[in-house]
Design a protein around this motif. Structure first.
Motif, short mmCIF file in Angstrom:
data_model
loop_
_atom_site.label_atom_id
_atom_site.label_comp_id
_atom_site.label_asym_id
_atom_site.label_seq_id
_atom_site.Cartn_x
_atom_site.Cartn_y
_atom_site.Cartn_z
N UNK A 190 -5.43 5.20 -0.54
CA UNK A 190 -4.49 4.12 -0.22
C UNK A 190 -3.74 4.44 1.08
N UNK A 191 -3.33 5.70 1.25
CA UNK A 191 -2.63 6.09 2.48
C UNK A 191 -3.52 5.89 3.70
N UNK A 192 -4.80 6.27 3.60
CA UNK A 192 -5.71 6.09 4.72
C UNK A 192 -5.86 4.62 5.09
N UNK A 193 -5.93 3.75 4.08
CA UNK A 193 -6.02 2.32 4.36
C UNK A 193 -4.77 1.82 5.08
N UNK A 194 -3.61 2.22 4.62
CA UNK A 194 -2.36 1.80 5.26
C UNK A 194 -2.29 2.34 6.69
N UNK B 22 0.83 -1.20 0.00
CA UNK B 22 0.00 0.00 0.00
C UNK B 22 0.87 1.25 0.00
N UNK B 23 1.93 1.23 0.80
CA UNK B 23 2.81 2.40 0.89
C UNK B 23 3.57 2.62 -0.41
N UNK B 24 4.05 1.55 -1.00
CA UNK B 24 4.73 1.68 -2.30
C UNK B 24 3.77 2.30 -3.30
N UNK B 25 2.54 1.82 -3.29
CA UNK B 25 1.53 2.32 -4.24
C UNK B 25 1.23 3.79 -4.02
N UNK C 94 10.76 2.63 -0.98
CA UNK C 94 10.61 1.94 -2.26
C UNK C 94 9.66 2.70 -3.19
N UNK C 95 8.61 3.29 -2.63
CA UNK C 95 7.66 4.06 -3.43
C UNK C 95 8.30 5.28 -4.08
N UNK C 96 9.18 5.95 -3.33
CA UNK C 96 9.92 7.08 -3.91
C UNK C 96 10.77 6.62 -5.08
#
Length: 191
Positions: A55-59, A22-25, A82-84
């Motif tokens: 997505x951030x709220x879910x994570x 989720x965080x990567x996304x 990793x997302x960056x």
């Protein structure tokens, strides 16, 4: 099923993996959103922002629900990093927008200018005074997707030239590049 959600396997492997993905996304989408904002893409940026926040709220809700799970924190931070990285790679591959290319040559630039024009790039050229000698200055506005082929032309026809590339948000008038996309660029555009 409730047993699985209470298990160590879920708490210390599945949940952190979900948080990581989720965080990567969301960070990847956020990086692309920032690029779209800087390019003035008024429709794409808000849509990306919507999905980024959802997505951030879910994570974050999973982090709060499992506040004592240190593996989830680690996955959250690793997903951010990793997302960056992935976002920057995707932005580079998408090559959205236009750039200003400035080339400064010490040697005669006639061959370089001729090749750039032959490939369909509009150029502006003038002579200038450098620190120790006369130089030629070439300007061109090109698509970001054309940066690599233009740099190859520079390296082939004037390998000692100094060049700089700057992002351009808007161009009002002028010669538009008629350069044909290379095979990889055609494939990316679905042609």
């Amino acid at each position: 099923m409730e047993e699985f959600y209470q298990s160590d396997l879920f708490s210390y492997l599945v949940l952190p993996l979900m948080i990581f993905v989720a965080r990567v996304s969301d960070v990847t989408i956020g990086t692309l959103r920032i690029v779209m904002v800087s390019k003035g893409q008024k429709l794409i940026a808000p849509v990306l922002g919507f999905f980024e926040v959802i997505i951030w709220l879910l994570a974050m809700s999973k982090i709060i629900q499992n506040i004592d799970n240190w593996v989830a924190y680690f996955a959250y931070g690793l997903g951010f990093a990793a997302g960056n990285y992935i976002g920057l790679i995707l932005e580079e591959k998408l090559a959205v927008g236009i750039v200003q290319l400035q080339i400064i040559t010490r040697a005669n630039a006639d061959n370089l200018i001729a090749k750039l024009k032959a490939r369909g790039y509009g150029i502006t050229y003038h002579e200038a005074h450098g620190a120790t000698e006369k130089v030629g200055v070439i300007y061109s506005i090109i698509k970001r997707a054309d940066i690599k082929p233009v740099i190859e032309i520079i390296r082939t026809y004037n390998p000692n030239a100094f060049y700089s590339i700057e992002d351009v948000k808007f161009v009002s008038k002028g010669v538009q590049s008629t350069a044909k996309p290379l095979p990889l660029q055609r494939w990316r555009k679905g042609k």
